[in-house]
Design a protein around this motif. Structure first.
Motif, mmCIF file in Angstrom:
data_model
loop_
_atom_site.group_PDB
_atom_site.id
_atom_site.type_symbol
_atom_site.label_atom_id
_atom_site.label_comp_id
_atom_site.label_asym_id
_atom_site.label_seq_id
_atom_site.Cartn_x
_atom_site.Cartn_y
_atom_site.Cartn_z
ATOM 1 N N PHE A 1 1.091 -0.949 0.446
ATOM 2 C CA PHE A 1 -0.040 0.086 0.241
ATOM 3 C C PHE A 1 1.130 0.967 0.326
ATOM 4 C CE2 PHE A 1 -4.469 0.176 0.359
ATOM 5 C CZ PHE A 1 -4.885 1.123 0.111
ATOM 6 N N ALA A 2 1.252 0.831 -0.685
ATOM 7 C CA ALA A 2 2.622 2.618 -1.874
ATOM 8 C C ALA A 2 2.129 3.424 -3.063
ATOM 9 C CB ALA A 2 3.775 1.796 -0.539
ATOM 10 N N PRO A 3 2.802 4.098 -2.991
ATOM 11 C CA PRO A 3 2.784 4.710 -4.370
ATOM 12 C C PRO A 3 2.804 4.065 -5.699
ATOM 13 C CG PRO A 3 3.592 6.750 -2.457
ATOM 14 C CD PRO A 3 3.285 5.081 -1.825
ATOM 15 N N VAL A 4 4.286 3.747 -5.283
ATOM 16 C CA VAL A 4 4.514 2.839 -6.455
ATOM 17 C C VAL A 4 4.303 2.164 -6.649
ATOM 18 C CG1 VAL A 4 6.605 1.666 -7.616
ATOM 19 C CG2 VAL A 4 7.150 4.219 -6.578
ATOM 20 N N PRO A 5 3.414 0.644 -5.799
ATOM 21 C CA PRO A 5 3.135 -0.718 -5.793
ATOM 22 C C PRO A 5 1.423 -0.693 -6.493
ATOM 23 C CG PRO A 5 4.362 -1.097 -4.212
ATOM 24 C CD PRO A 5 4.146 0.907 -4.150
ATOM 25 N N VAL A 6 0.655 0.732 -5.856
ATOM 26 C CA VAL A 6 -0.337 0.951 -6.852
ATOM 27 C C VAL A 6 -0.482 1.341 -7.897
ATOM 28 C CG1 VAL A 6 -2.586 2.664 -5.840
ATOM 29 C CG2 VAL A 6 -1.094 1.013 -3.870
ATOM 30 N N ALA A 7 0.735 2.591 -7.992
ATOM 31 C CA ALA A 7 0.442 2.657 -9.727
ATOM 32 C C ALA A 7 0.642 0.797 -10.480
ATOM 33 C CB ALA A 7 1.581 3.911 -10.216
ATOM 34 N N LEU A 8 1.531 1.142 -10.011
ATOM 35 C CA LEU A 8 2.033 -0.527 -11.201
ATOM 36 C C LEU A 8 1.049 -1.443 -11.498
ATOM 37 C CD1 LEU A 8 5.872 -1.246 -9.528
ATOM 38 C CD2 LEU A 8 5.435 -0.276 -11.775
ATOM 39 N N ALA A 9 0.318 -1.659 -10.030
ATOM 40 C CA ALA A 9 -0.804 -2.668 -10.192
ATOM 41 C C ALA A 9 -1.767 -1.817 -11.369
ATOM 42 C CB ALA A 9 -1.463 -2.296 -9.013
ATOM 43 N N PHE A 10 -1.932 -0.818 -11.063
ATOM 44 C CA PHE A 10 -2.774 0.199 -12.481
ATOM 45 C C PHE A 10 -2.186 0.132 -13.706
ATOM 46 C CE2 PHE A 10 -4.560 2.918 -8.733
ATOM 47 C CZ PHE A 10 -5.562 2.715 -9.017
ATOM 48 N N ILE A 11 -0.881 0.022 -14.180
ATOM 49 C CA ILE A 11 -0.321 0.249 -15.247
ATOM 50 C C ILE A 11 -0.971 -1.268 -16.148
ATOM 51 C CG2 ILE A 11 1.545 0.672 -16.860
ATOM 52 C CD1 ILE A 11 1.661 3.303 -14.598
ATOM 53 N N VAL A 12 0.063 -2.334 -14.890
ATOM 54 C CA VAL A 12 -0.237 -3.653 -15.186
ATOM 55 C C VAL A 12 -1.293 -3.960 -15.840
ATOM 56 C CG1 VAL A 12 0.636 -6.121 -14.341
ATOM 57 C CG2 VAL A 12 2.032 -3.868 -13.905
ATOM 58 N N GLY A 13 -2.534 -3.496 -14.807
ATOM 59 C CA GLY A 13 -3.872 -4.271 -15.224
ATOM 60 C C GLY A 13 -4.143 -4.023 -16.224
ATOM 61 N N ALA A 14 -3.837 -2.594 -17.085
ATOM 62 C CA ALA A 14 -4.109 -1.820 -18.246
ATOM 63 C C ALA A 14 -3.592 -2.365 -19.329
ATOM 64 C CB ALA A 14 -3.380 -0.082 -17.910
ATOM 65 N N LEU A 15 -2.302 -3.139 -19.280
ATOM 66 C CA LEU A 15 -1.255 -3.893 -19.700
ATOM 67 C C LEU A 15 -2.115 -5.675 -20.053
ATOM 68 C CD1 LEU A 15 2.455 -2.904 -19.519
ATOM 69 C CD2 LEU A 15 0.434 -1.976 -21.313
#
Length: 277
Positions: free
Chosen positions: A110-124
């Motif tokens: 629950f930190a900015p980088v993991p959350v952002a990566l989850a958004f982007i990886v999920g998008a891909l």
């Protein structure tokens, strides 16, 4: 009750309802909204989970006829018993893993980088799944939720477990996972709706029970207002999404997730949003 506080509860309820069933992560949006309107703290954390009850009721109301059929047919209709078994099987992976790793997830992911990566990886993943659908239009072998086997349900349940990672999106994981495992877009979406009932209900009851000593009777009106806002917005969202998927894919949500992932990084970098549980 304070009018400003009630307004904040309505805003949070609307955010919950409009984002819970779309593949864009309701958790990320609630964090952002709560930070922007200064709706934070221990009670706010419980509130964000408790108002999921409104979203659950919206799905139950939309599918009230099917739910009544399932309940009435449990004793005599093998198809309804199979449907309930599929929901139980699909619910278990996330429930078990959530209980085992909830503290570790909150501490490390629950930190900015993991959350952002989850958004982007999920998008891909969404973009890949949609491209696969276009290249292999006949890849889905399951037209309706009643055609699912127990193994199909377990696979979707395993996909839902990825939503334990903040920013992934429960609905996104189950819908896209279902499509990759052979469900039609409509079947994957509807099963995601049905699976939300036990999943969100369990999360709501567990969260409220754990925080019972921090809650007071004076908090009840706030929860009811937020839950009502979540019910109305979730009901509208579910109706809209069912119409939308009849002639559109999920590509637009993938690009939205990429933009949101970048937004997470930017807001965290400049300290505009505190991305913490």
């Amino acid at each position: 009750m304070d009018i400003l506080l009630a307004l904040k509860a309505i805003i949070m309820g609307l955010v919950e309802g409009f984002t819970e069933f779309l593949p864009i992560s309701s958790t990320g949006h609630l964090i952002l909204a709560g930070s922007l309107i200064n709706f934070t703290g221990e009670v706010a954390k419980v509130f964000e989970i408790a108002i999921q009850a409104g979203a659950i009721l919206a799905v139950m109301w939309e599918y009230r006829a099917r739910i009544a059929t399932v309940v009435s047919g449990l004793g005599s209709d093998p198809r309804q018993r199979k449907f309930v078994l599929n929901l139980v099987v699909a619910f278990l992976p996330a429930a078990v893993l959530g209980l085992l790793f909830n503290k570790a997830i909150k501490a490390h992911l629950f930190a900015p980088v993991p959350v952002a990566l989850a958004f982007i990886v999920g998008a891909l993943v969404i973009l890949w799944a949609e491209r696969r659908q276009r290249v292999l239009p006949g890849s889905h072998r399951i037209a309706t939720v009643d055609d699912m086997t127990v193994l199909d349900a377990f696979k979707v349940g395993c996909a839902q477990a990825f939503a334990l990672v903040p920013g992934t999106s429960r609905s996104g994981a189950t819908i896209i996972g279902g499509m990759l495992f052979g469900l039609s877009r409509k079947a994957a979406t509807e099963f995601s709706f049905f699976l939300a009932i036990p999943t969100l209900l369990a999360a709501t009851v567990y969260s409220v029970y754990k925080a019972r000593h921090e809650l007071h009777a004076a908090d009840l009106p706030l929860f009811l207002i937020g839950g009502l806002a979540a019910f109305v917005s979730a009901f509208l969202c579910v109706r809209w999404l069912l119409r939308y998927i009849s002639s559109h894919d999920f590509t637009i949500f993938a690009w939205y997730r990429i933009v949101f992932g970048i937004l997470v990084l930017v807001t965290a970098h400049f300290g505009w949003v505190v991305w913490a549980e």
